[in-house]
Design a protein around this motif. Sequence first.
Motif, PDB file in Angstrom:
ATOM      1  N   SER A  30       0.845  -1.190   0.000  1.00 23.33           N
ATOM      2  CA  SER A  30       0.000   0.000   0.000  1.00 23.33           C
ATOM      3  C   SER A  30       0.877   1.236   0.000  1.00 23.33           C
ATOM      4  O   SER A  30       2.069   1.178   0.351  1.00 23.33           O
ATOM      5  N   ILE A  31       0.295   2.361  -0.417  1.00 25.86           N
ATOM      6  CA  ILE A  31       1.003   3.639  -0.426  1.00 25.86           C
ATOM      7  C   ILE A  31       0.199   4.648   0.362  1.00 25.86           C
ATOM      8  O   ILE A  31      -1.001   4.810   0.104  1.00 25.86           O
ATOM      9  N   ASN A  32       0.828   5.302   1.298  1.00 25.27           N
ATOM     10  CA  ASN A  32       0.167   6.373   2.044  1.00 25.27           C
ATOM     11  C   ASN A  32       0.318   7.681   1.277  1.00 25.27           C
ATOM     12  O   ASN A  32      -0.201   7.823   0.191  1.00 25.27           O
ATOM     13  N   ASP A  33       1.073   8.617   1.820  1.00 31.27           N
ATOM     14  CA  ASP A  33       1.245   9.896   1.145  1.00 31.27           C
ATOM     15  C   ASP A  33       2.132   9.763  -0.088  1.00 31.27           C
ATOM     16  O   ASP A  33       3.053   8.939  -0.124  1.00 31.27           O
ATOM     17  N   THR A  52      -2.627  12.762   0.197  1.00 30.38           N
ATOM     18  CA  THR A  52      -2.835  11.555   0.990  1.00 30.38           C
ATOM     19  C   THR A  52      -3.540  10.497   0.147  1.00 30.38           C
ATOM     20  O   THR A  52      -4.022  10.771  -0.963  1.00 30.38           O
ATOM     21  N   ARG A  53      -3.616   9.305   0.694  1.00 25.75           N
ATOM     22  CA  ARG A  53      -4.288   8.231  -0.030  1.00 25.75           C
ATOM     23  C   ARG A  53      -5.754   8.605  -0.276  1.00 25.75           C
ATOM     24  O   ARG A  53      -6.329   8.246  -1.308  1.00 25.75           O
ATOM     25  N   ARG A  71      -3.454  11.625  -7.953  1.00 23.09           N
ATOM     26  CA  ARG A  71      -2.908  10.271  -7.912  1.00 23.09           C
ATOM     27  C   ARG A  71      -3.926   9.276  -8.435  1.00 23.09           C
ATOM     28  O   ARG A  71      -5.137   9.509  -8.354  1.00 23.09           O
ATOM     29  N   ASP A  72      -3.402   8.169  -8.928  1.00 18.81           N
ATOM     30  CA  ASP A  72      -4.213   7.042  -9.363  1.00 18.81           C
ATOM     31  C   ASP A  72      -3.776   5.866  -8.508  1.00 18.81           C
ATOM     32  O   ASP A  72      -2.705   5.281  -8.755  1.00 18.81           O
ATOM     33  N   ASN A  73      -4.561   5.534  -7.507  1.00 20.55           N
ATOM     34  CA  ASN A  73      -4.163   4.478  -6.574  1.00 20.55           C
ATOM     35  C   ASN A  73      -4.078   3.111  -7.250  1.00 20.55           C
ATOM     36  O   ASN A  73      -3.259   2.281  -6.871  1.00 20.55           O
ATOM     37  N   ASN A  76      -0.695   3.117  -8.793  1.00 16.48           N
ATOM     38  CA  ASN A  76       0.427   3.540  -7.936  1.00 16.48           C
ATOM     39  C   ASN A  76       1.195   4.690  -8.567  1.00 16.48           C
ATOM     40  O   ASN A  76       2.437   4.701  -8.586  1.00 16.48           O
ATOM     41  N   VAL A  78       1.532   9.032  -9.202  1.00 18.99           N
ATOM     42  CA  VAL A  78       1.217  10.383  -8.783  1.00 18.99           C
ATOM     43  C   VAL A  78       1.582  11.335  -9.916  1.00 18.99           C
ATOM     44  O   VAL A  78       2.555  11.096 -10.643  1.00 18.99           O
ATOM     45  N   ALA A  99       5.541   4.104   1.466  1.00 21.61           N
ATOM     46  CA  ALA A  99       4.933   2.849   1.031  1.00 21.61           C
ATOM     47  C   ALA A  99       5.209   1.725   2.003  1.00 21.61           C
ATOM     48  O   ALA A  99       6.258   1.684   2.662  1.00 21.61           O
TER      49      ALA A  99
END
Length: 119
Positions: A30-33, A52-53, A71-73, A76, A78, A99
Amino acid sequence: QVQLVESGGGLVQAGGSLRLSCAASGNIFSINDMGWYRQAPGKQRELVARITRGGTTNYADSVKGRFTISRDNAKNTVYLQMNSLKPEDIAVYYCNIEALSGLGYANYWGQGTQVTVSS
């Protein structure tokens, strides 16, 4: 291991636009900021924008109203849309993510992409 690949830098005239992208890959859980920083010649690296996420953003005062971070979660990735570019925006731009990978939480940096604005 986590890798960040940046793209989109280049030379543009004052008032023009560029869009930076930074894609993260590797053993990412997962990725936070996610964020963008920049470093001009002879100056310290500074925050440009972070997200932020959940999509909350913050910007340096110098870029508010001109730059937009997104961002596109699922990918992954930005982005940094830079409009109304000025000569003072000249710098190497670095993406940064926080991350969770197989190695635990860590901060990762991209290799940097040069942005040059001609007056």
